[in-house]
Write an enzyme that holds these catalytic residues in place. Structure first.
Site, mmCIF file in Angstrom:
data_model
loop_
_atom_site.group_PDB
_atom_site.id
_atom_site.type_symbol
_atom_site.label_atom_id
_atom_site.label_comp_id
_atom_site.label_asym_id
_atom_site.label_seq_id
_atom_site.Cartn_x
_atom_site.Cartn_y
_atom_site.Cartn_z
ATOM 1 N N SER A 195 0.833 -1.204 0.000
ATOM 2 C CA SER A 195 0.000 0.000 0.000
ATOM 3 C C SER A 195 0.875 1.264 0.000
ATOM 4 C CB SER A 195 -0.954 -0.048 1.194
ATOM 5 O OG SER A 195 -1.958 0.923 1.092
ATOM 6 N N ASP A 290 -10.353 -3.623 -4.757
ATOM 7 C CA ASP A 290 -9.503 -2.625 -4.114
ATOM 8 C C ASP A 290 -9.601 -1.312 -4.872
ATOM 9 O OD1 ASP A 290 -7.470 -1.102 -2.987
ATOM 10 O OD2 ASP A 290 -5.873 -2.544 -3.368
ATOM 11 N N HIS A 320 -7.927 -5.133 -0.606
ATOM 12 C CA HIS A 320 -6.730 -4.390 -0.222
ATOM 13 C C HIS A 320 -6.232 -4.889 1.128
ATOM 14 C CE1 HIS A 320 -4.083 -0.855 -0.309
ATOM 15 N NE2 HIS A 320 -4.252 -0.829 0.997
#
Length: 351
Positions: A195, A290, A320
């Site tokens: 991320s 996501d 995610h």
């Protein structure tokens, strides 16, 4: 960190839910979720249901402080048992702004001169830490047979853009300069993260290549943020209901890069860099459900067009943050193990 009793109870409840027969897990999770031609994995649907029941979210009502605490405790719920076959020791990374704390993970029996991954944790540049991602770093070290240097970069809003990006590059430079002290081969150092950490890894790789001199030999980018300047279709398709929300993304961006002009800076939006040639090979993992999916895949395409070797792997049935859930669901471990195998092959870890 002492684990509060309520967290222990919640962890037992989560483990119990995943130990149930498939039919009962499906009854708890609800009917299959299909969107954009993809069917959400039962493992992912179940964790989302449990999160809704517990009112867990990335951004908690109390703001930055409570969101950080929630992220720290989350690994005790979904991270699984600590991998004791991976040793950990504290490392300090000196730089002008003050020493960065880091943890060096070494799998049992790993010889000196191994490959090393400089790992940057996720959390929107605002939450997360070495502790919150301890299980991820250990898993990657064990599965890839490499050392992992997990870095405590500076967080926003106390330290806004480009502080975290500067720390990411400083961490790579330290790993390369002190490779012998870390038990690593200076010619086999990768950067990676999940991320926001994937974003920082991509930014560090670009900065290292463009200045000349030592540069990473590989990038491990898990569902990375790559372009804060626009909203792609996946941002709208999965804006709510899949843990990371569009509102969360705004909240994180507002704290890390409050100046809107900064959001088109390649040090925050690496997809917007004018020149992507010469970058190290990359593994880019995205999740089907996501909001960040499309920008991660756009970065993969841009790298390929620039002649960079890229393996793009969409996990179409996951959400995610799937690497954080390796302690509870088979699909989460399977997807993260694939990334670890790509790292092993890139850095020459033992099979």
């Amino acid at each position: 960190m002492t684990i509060p009793f309520p967290v222990r109870i919640q962890a037992a409840f989560v483990r119990g839910a995943y130990a149930l027969p498939e039919g009962l897990r499906r009854a708890i999770a609800g009917k299959p979720v299909v969107r954009d031609g993809q069917t959400l994995a039962l493992d992912a649907q179940l964790i989302l249901k449990l999160q809704r029941l517990s009112k867990a979210s990335l951004v908690m009502p109390g703001g930055v402080a409570s969101s950080r605490v929630a992220m720290e405790y989350a690994r005790h719920l979904v991270g699984g048992p600590v991998l004791r076959s991976v040793a950990a020791r504290a490392v300090g990374i000196p730089q002008e702004q003050g020493e960065l704390a880091a943890t060096l993970y070494t799998p049992d029996g790993l010889a000196e001169g191994s490959g090393l991954l400089v790992f940057l944790h996720g959390g929107g540049w605002v939450v997360g830490s070495r502790a919150s991602h301890d299980h991820v770093a250990r898993f990657l070290a064990q599965r890839a047979h490499v050392r992992v240097l997990s870095v405590e970069y500076r967080l926003a809003p106390e330290h806004v853009f480009p502080a975290a990006a500067e720390d990411a590059l400083a961490a790579f430079d330290y790993a390369h300069a002190k490779a012998a002290d870390l038990g690593a081969d200076p010619e086999r150092i990768a950067v990676g993260g999940d991320s926001a950490g994937g974003n920082l890894a991509a930014v560090a790789a670009q900065a290292a290549v463009r200045r000349g001199g030592p540069a990473p030999v590989f990038q491990l980018l898990l569902y990375p943020a790559t372009d804060a300047s626009v909203r792609r279709p996946s941002r709208e398709l999965f804006a709510d209901g899949f843990f990371l929300t569009s509102a969360d993304m705004d909240w994180f961006a507002d704290r890390y890069a409050p100046e809107l002009a900064d959001r088109a800076d390649p040090r925050l939006s690496p997809l917007l860099a004018e020149d992507l040639t010469g970058l190290p090979p990359a593994y880019i993992g995205t999740a089907g459900f996501d909001p960040l999916r499309d920008e991660g895949e756009a970065y993969a395409r841009a790298l390929r067009e620039a002649g960079v070797e890229v393996r793009l792997s969409r996990q179409p049935d996951l959400i995610h943050g799937y690497a954080n859930y390796i302690g509870v669901g088979h699909r989460f471990r399977e997807a993260t193990a694939e990334a670890a195998e790509a790292l092993r092959k890139a850095l020459g870890g033992a099979a």
